[in-house]
Design a protein around this motif. Structure first.
Motif, PDB file in Angstrom:
ATOM      1  N   TRP A 148     -83.690   7.452  16.280  1.00 36.85           N
ATOM      2  CA  TRP A 148     -83.203   6.328  15.454  1.00 36.85           C
ATOM      3  C   TRP A 148     -83.629   6.453  14.002  1.00 36.85           C
ATOM      4  CZ3 TRP A 148     -83.929   1.261  18.817  1.00 36.85           C
ATOM      5  CH2 TRP A 148     -83.108   1.371  19.948  1.00 36.85           C
ATOM      6  N   GLU A 187     -77.186   9.259  21.845  1.00 37.05           N
ATOM      7  CA  GLU A 187     -77.411   7.850  21.500  1.00 37.05           C
ATOM      8  C   GLU A 187     -76.264   7.000  22.070  1.00 37.05           C
ATOM      9  OE1 GLU A 187     -79.478   5.711  20.524  1.00 37.05           O
ATOM     10  OE2 GLU A 187     -78.081   4.044  20.127  1.00 37.05           O
ATOM     11  N   TRP A 189     -74.709   7.539  24.644  1.00 42.19           N
ATOM     12  CA  TRP A 189     -74.955   7.465  26.086  1.00 42.19           C
ATOM     13  C   TRP A 189     -75.901   6.325  26.429  1.00 42.19           C
ATOM     14  CZ3 TRP A 189     -72.719   8.086  30.280  1.00 42.19           C
ATOM     15  CH2 TRP A 189     -73.411   8.146  31.490  1.00 42.19           C
ATOM     16  N   GLY A 190     -76.674   5.885  25.466  1.00 39.87           N
ATOM     17  CA  GLY A 190     -77.472   4.670  25.661  1.00 39.87           C
ATOM     18  C   GLY A 190     -76.599   3.505  26.091  1.00 39.87           C
ATOM     19  N   TRP A 191     -75.322   3.567  25.761  1.00 39.18           N
ATOM     20  CA  TRP A 191     -74.360   2.538  26.175  1.00 39.18           C
ATOM     21  C   TRP A 191     -73.351   3.097  27.166  1.00 39.18           C
ATOM     22  CZ3 TRP A 191     -76.474  -1.691  24.692  1.00 39.18           C
ATOM     23  CH2 TRP A 191     -77.180  -1.750  23.479  1.00 39.18           C
ATOM     24  N   GLY A 192     -73.646   4.254  27.727  1.00 44.04           N
ATOM     25  CA  GLY A 192     -72.701   4.852  28.677  1.00 44.04           C
ATOM     26  C   GLY A 192     -71.491   5.465  27.998  1.00 44.04           C
ATOM     27  N   HIS A 204     -72.817   1.422  16.684  1.00 44.05           N
ATOM     28  CA  HIS A 204     -73.822   0.612  15.979  1.00 44.05           C
ATOM     29  C   HIS A 204     -74.446   1.307  14.777  1.00 44.05           C
ATOM     30  CE1 HIS A 204     -73.705  -2.394  19.100  1.00 44.05           C
ATOM     31  NE2 HIS A 204     -73.928  -1.455  19.999  1.00 44.05           N
ATOM     32  N   TRP A 205     -74.603   2.618  14.834  1.00 49.98           N
ATOM     33  CA  TRP A 205     -75.370   3.285  13.768  1.00 49.98           C
ATOM     34  C   TRP A 205     -74.500   3.711  12.616  1.00 49.98           C
ATOM     35  CZ3 TRP A 205     -80.486   2.932  13.860  1.00 49.98           C
ATOM     36  CH2 TRP A 205     -81.069   2.597  15.096  1.00 49.98           C
ATOM     37  N   ASP A 338     -83.388   8.463  30.107  1.00 51.85           N
ATOM     38  CA  ASP A 338     -83.243   8.103  28.706  1.00 51.85           C
ATOM     39  C   ASP A 338     -84.597   7.707  28.144  1.00 51.85           C
ATOM     40  OD1 ASP A 338     -80.599   8.585  29.038  1.00 51.85           O
ATOM     41  OD2 ASP A 338     -80.005   6.482  29.201  1.00 51.85           O
ATOM     42  N   GLU A 340     -86.637   5.909  25.013  1.00 51.36           N
ATOM     43  CA  GLU A 340     -86.468   4.916  23.951  1.00 51.36           C
ATOM     44  C   GLU A 340     -86.563   5.502  22.542  1.00 51.36           C
ATOM     45  OE1 GLU A 340     -89.752   3.345  26.050  1.00 51.36           O
ATOM     46  OE2 GLU A 340     -90.889   2.898  24.220  1.00 51.36           O
ATOM     47  N   LEU A 341     -85.645   5.093  21.694  1.00 49.77           N
ATOM     48  CA  LEU A 341     -85.564   5.447  20.269  1.00 49.77           C
ATOM     49  C   LEU A 341     -85.355   6.928  19.991  1.00 49.77           C
ATOM     50  CD1 LEU A 341     -87.493   2.761  20.350  1.00 49.77           C
ATOM     51  CD2 LEU A 341     -87.905   3.326  17.963  1.00 49.77           C
TER      52      LEU A 341
END
Ligand code: SF4
Ligand code: ZN
Ligand code: ZN
Lengths: 569, 451
Positions: A148, A187, A189-192, A204-205, A338, A340-341
């Motif tokens: 991130w 990243e 993939w953090g939301w699938g 988002h980024w 996964d 974090e960050l």
């Protein structure tokens, strides 16, 4: 202790020695020009002598590996051996236990391996496994491509702050260089989700793979790290992905190299998975010629192949979305992890079978790349262990590269399906590697790509890391005798590391602790402190460990080999 | 709980200590230290705090050996270690059990000792989350670190677990309450669901409680899977839950942005055991076709996961690893502690920071009473009652530093805050001493044999 390796036939590409009969001498762990008459003589008359092997990309230590071992006892059971007076018992085929990993590399004449994906939050775990692996020096690459902080700096184009962040994180994690996996895709993939191509922003980024790649390449050169950015591009394994690959390589072309110990500014890993044309698995074709052509024309690029070995293996990458796709394809049990960050990863067992058209196609694409890329200094032999196959198959790959006849035989007698030549150009390629080219792609080029100044060549002052293979190059026709080639490269006559004989006649006779290679940037401390102060509030709020407990303490790397670089020099 | 005034009388604060209790491994504790004792703990939950501040009454302080009359007698360290080494070296089928409340550094010597004498190394997973690991081996292992959940999750599900009692800070520090990057309002941005036959303390604070029937886990998850796949559910009720509710729930789970499922022993210890988890994992994998879901077993002890990870990277298998043949074997029902004890195979039992007596079935406990037992621990407990040699260790995370792995696999180096009692030794030291002493006996035996 002094030694003289007598009468071997030496292949030392870095010193332009290609099959000369000469002695190699070493003393107190280093190669030397002369030894006294007391030197112990090791008679290796007419045997192949090379610098010890250097693997630029494998997954041998860390959380992904352990998930694989935890959830695949069926793989662990495959490689079980009895303990000996020297060795502990072994386990595993595609995901060997730590001791087995060390012994098996040793038997092939290797002494240095890169662990290509270290998640910073779990770096301690990676280092614990490195310490548990004997006989190898290991170079861990921390993952940065979906971090991130990195994405934020890339978006705001704050290169100096990014460089300071990298410099600090290499110290915190004891890492060697910058690894990037599916930038922005993991990243997502953090939301699938996933991204496609290098210009598709992470949700988002609002930052793209291109921006992340460029920013990290610039930071890498600002610091002058010994290795370049090390890239697993977007769209791994997708038909039609070769333009993404070429775009990835091209997007950093204008960034100036700032290091004298390497030639490239980007290293492309497992190129095989990124060299497909077509639009779907129905009409897929090889794009190896396109990728090879780009590499042939552009010296800022090096690569390793990620050759399919046609085995049942355990795929694992930090490319989380790709692994879920793979699971949907083959229905085998899916693991995911996964972090974090920072990053993610996935694991799926996979059977690359010569009976399957797709595996046969992938097998051929990898070989095509080997045969189409002209300069062996731009290329390394890998299987992305264990992703495309286990590292113990390197000798077999060598035998394929040295024998057009063997490749043709495999296609003819259906050891691989027709897609291997109908969908690729492999059938038209009759190039055969010679021993000098093999020595380049299995040790010399990798050492150069990592900027190693102590290994990969038989230069006086360098580590006495040497492999001897039981082959007389003047007496064998590799084209006709692939089985003999495979056997010899799989069972070193001698593996010598730091002047100690670890393997004799294919057996491990001595076990020594591993070393950890990492990079310590000097002269950037002020910028580092400023950056750390700035990011601390974010760190405290969004990580779930305290900063004090985040770092890799010194005792996790009890035998470090630290490369110090002066930032900007 | 009665009000307790804050501790104000202390010499120093040691920050960022790690709690050595549950699998949350909270690493944000402050210890208030006075005269070399922890007199107060900040940030810990009551479980953690009470363990850390434990009164010294229960503490094992000196090495002991059971004498002919059956009484434990204080001895010096050399005598105790030699006795233990002699038992281990002479054993035919030794088991080294426990490990979940000590450091990885201790395990490193323990495994070498196990390889040397051909022991079975096993941990509490054998009686708690063993079925979870079996299920993982059947169906997969899609996990994420706790911070992923904190930063992203908008739905949290606890099933077969009551973290408010067993892992009190799990909701507060990681899953539900904290503000995350994408969940700036913390609790308000998340839906909390408890799936449990019992209306537990966690259920009470959840948005939704699904109280399926006892032993209804398997059927219930199966029904959700059917609903996810768009299949018709024939029965009006599955496991006591109306089918409309199941359909609605499946729909809701599909439509979150990031879901996290945590499961506990409730799921592993009901009728279908690991098959329940198989089903939960499959359900979760199915959900990933629509959106992001991850799961994590709620591991109990602070290093139970650590032992499984350690054994996997050293030997390829997570627990119940048998070295008796000179190589590792792992066979559930064959090489686990309970099986070996109930079959009366084990002839020397070493228990490291664990209480087997409390959780073992009767037959296993009975056999334990008949064979030599070596205890390495910090507390007087049921194991002490049957121990023949007692080796008092030190408290990892308080008196000794060491590495542990949190339930999600995050490694944490637990620091040392105070000195251990002078008469005790670090677990790591004890295990190394045993290894060296047994090695010496084996070397002597080999020398004699070769003559
Ligand atoms: S939640 Fe667990 S680890 Fe955290 S303080 Fe409480 S007992 Fe300790
Ligand atoms: Zn990769
Ligand atoms: Zn890789």
């Amino acid at each position: 202790m002094e030694y003289i390796l007598k009468n071997g036939i030496v292949y030392d590409p870095a010193n332009n020695i290609a099959g000369e009969k000469k002695d190699v001498m070493f003393k107190d762990g280093k190669i030397v020009e002369n030894v006294s008459s007391d030197a112990k003589v090791l008679d290796v008359t007419d045997k192949i002598v090379m610098p010890a092997g250097v693997d630029p990309h494998a997954h041998v230590a860390g959380p992904k590996l352990v998930v694989g071992r935890l959830y695949r006892p069926e793989d662990s059971r495959k490689g079980v051996t009895h303990k000996t007076d020297v060795c502990r018992s072994e386990s595993g085929f595609s995901i060997p236990s730590c001791p087995a990993t060390g012994y098996r590399y040793s038997r092939m004449g290797y002494t240095t391996v890169t662990e290509a994906a270290m998640p910073p939050l779990e770096a301690k775990h990676t280092h614990e496994e490195i310490t548990a692996i004997p006989n190898l020096d290991i170079t861990p690459l921390p993952l940065f491509g979906n971090n991130w902080f990195v994405m934020q700096y890339a978006k705001e184009d704050k290169i100096e702050e990014l460089a300071a962040f990298i410099s600090a994180w290499l110290k915190l994690t004891k890492g060697y260089g910058i690894k990037i996996v599916n930038p922005c895709g993991t990243e997502a993939w953090g939301w699938g989700m996933n991204v496609h191509g290098i210009d598709d922003p992470a949700p988002h980024w609002d930052v793209t793979g291109r921006e992340v790649l460029r920013a990290l390449a610039q930071a890498n050169e600002m610091l002058g790290l010994p290795h370049s950015i090390h890239v697993h591009p977007n769209d791994l394994g997708h038909p039609g992905n070769f333009p993404t690959t070429v775009n990835t390589l091209d997007c950093v072309k204008d960034i100036e190299k700032n290091s004298s110990v390497r030639d490239q500014t980007i290293h492309l890993t497992h190129a095989q998975f990124h060299s497909y044309a077509g639009t779907s698995w129905r009409d897929v074709e090889s794009g190896a010629d396109k990728v090879a052509d780009y590499i042939n024309k552009n010296k800022h690029v090096t690569c390793d192949i990620g050759q399919i070995t046609l085995d049942e293996t355990t795929t694992m990458t930090a490319d989380g979305p790709m692994e879920f796709d793979l699971h949907q394809l083959n229905g085998l049990k899916w693991a995911n992890k996964d972090i974090e960050l920072e990053t993610g990863s996935g694991i799926v067992p996979f059977i690359y079978s010569g009976k399957a058209p797709v595996s046969s196609f992938q097998w051929a694409v990898g070989l095509e790349l080997f045969l189409l890329i002209k300069d062996p200094w731009q290329l390394c032999l890998t299987t992305d262990h264990p992703h495309a196959g286990p590292f113990i198959r390197y000798p077999r790959i060598i035998s394929w590269l040295m024998s057009a006849e063997r490749r043709q035989e495999m296609m003819d007698n259906l050891e691989v399906r027709v897609w291997s030549y109908k969908r690729t150009g492999l059938g038209t390629l009759d190039r055969e590697y010679d021993f000098n080219e093999i020595a380049t792609i299995t040790r010399a080029s990798a050492a150069r790509i990592y900027g190693y100044q102590d290994r990969g060549e038989l230069t006086p002052g360098y580590n006495a890391d040497i492999a001897v293979y039981d082959l007389n190059p003047n007496d064998i026709d590799p084209s006709k005798e692939p089985a003999a080639i495979e056997k010899a490269f799989g069972n070193a006559m001698y593996t010598i590391k730091n002047g100690e004989i670890l393997v004799k006649d294919g057996e491990v006779v001595k076990v020594v602790p591993s070393h950890t290679l990492w990079t310590d940037v000097k002269g950037f401390e002020e910028q580092e402190n400023a950056v750390m102060e700035k990011i601390m509030p974010t760190f405290r709020r969004f990580y779930t460990v305290k900063f004090e407990n985040y770092k890799v303490h010194d005792h996790f790397a009890p035998n470090p080999i630290v490369t110090e670089v002066q930032a900007g020099k | 709980m009665a009000y307790e005034p804050p501790v104000t009388d202390y010499d120093e604060i040691v920050e960022n200590c790690t709690c050595a209790f549950c699998g949350c491994n909270c690493d944000d504790l402050d210890y208030l230290v006075k005269d070399g004792h922890v007199v107060g703990v900040r940030h810990a939950c009551r479980l953690g705090a009470s363990k850390i501040m434990e009164d010294m009454d229960q503490r094992l302080m000196v090495p002991m050996i059971r004498d002919e009359t059956g009484e434990l007698q204080e001895v010096d360290w050399d005598t105790a270690l030699d006795k233990a080494a002699e038992l281990i070296a002479g054993a035919i089928r030794p088991i080294f059990y426990g490990w979940s409340e000590t450091s990885i550094e201790t395990m490193k010597h323990g495994i070498r000792l196990g390889e040397l004498v051909g022991a079975v190394l096993d941990n509490q997973a054998t009686i708690c989350h063993g079925p979870s690991l079996q299920a993982v081996q059947n169906a997969g292992y899609p996990i994420a670190t706790l911070g992923e959940v904190k930063n992203r999750a908008d739905m949290i599900v606890y099933t077969g677990s009551n973290p408010m009692n067993s892992h009190p800070r799990h909701l507060g520090r990681y899953s539900t309450f904290p503000r995350g990057w994408f969940r700036q309002r913390g609790r308000f941005d998340r839906t909390l669901i408890t799936m449990d036959p019992k209306y537990s303390d966690t259920a009470k604070m959840s948005d939704i409680w699904i109280g399926f029937e006892q032993n209804g886990d398997y059927g219930f998850y199966n029904a959700i899977r059917a609903a996810l796949k768009g299949k018709k559910i024939d029965q009006d009720y599955v496991s006591g839950i109306p089918k409309e509710d199941i359909m609605e729930l499946a729909e809701a789970m599909k439509n979150v942005q990031f879901g996290a499922l945590y499961f506990g022993l409730g799921l592993t210890h009901t009728l279908s055991k690991q098959r329940n988890i198989d089903m939960a994992i499959e359900m979760l994998t199915d959900l990933n076709e629509y959106t992001k879901w991850v799961l994590t077993p709620m591991r109990g002890h602070f290093n139970v996961n650590g032992f499984n990870i350690f054994m996997a990277f050293e030997m390829g298998f997570p627990y119940g690893v048998d070295f008796c043949r000179g190589y590792q074997r792992y066979m559930n029902g064959e090489t686990n502690t309970i099986d070996l004890l109930t079959r009366k195979e084990c002839d020397v039992f070493m228990v490291i920071a664990a209480d087997p007596g409390a959780h073992y079935p009767g037959g296993a406990v009975k056999h334990l009473a008949e064979i030599p037992v070596i205890q390495v621990d910090i507390h007087w407990g049921p194991s002490t009652e049957i121990a023949d040699v007692v080796l008092p260790g030190s408290f990892v995370g308080v008196e000794a530093a060491g590495t542990s792995y949190r339930m999600d696999g995050v490694p944490i180096y637990m620091k040392k805050a105070i000195d251990k009692p002078e008469t005790c030794r670090d677990d790591e030291w004890i295990m190394r001493e045993l290894l060296e002493r047994v090695q010496k006996i084996k070397d002597q035996e080999a020398a004699v044999a070769s003559k």
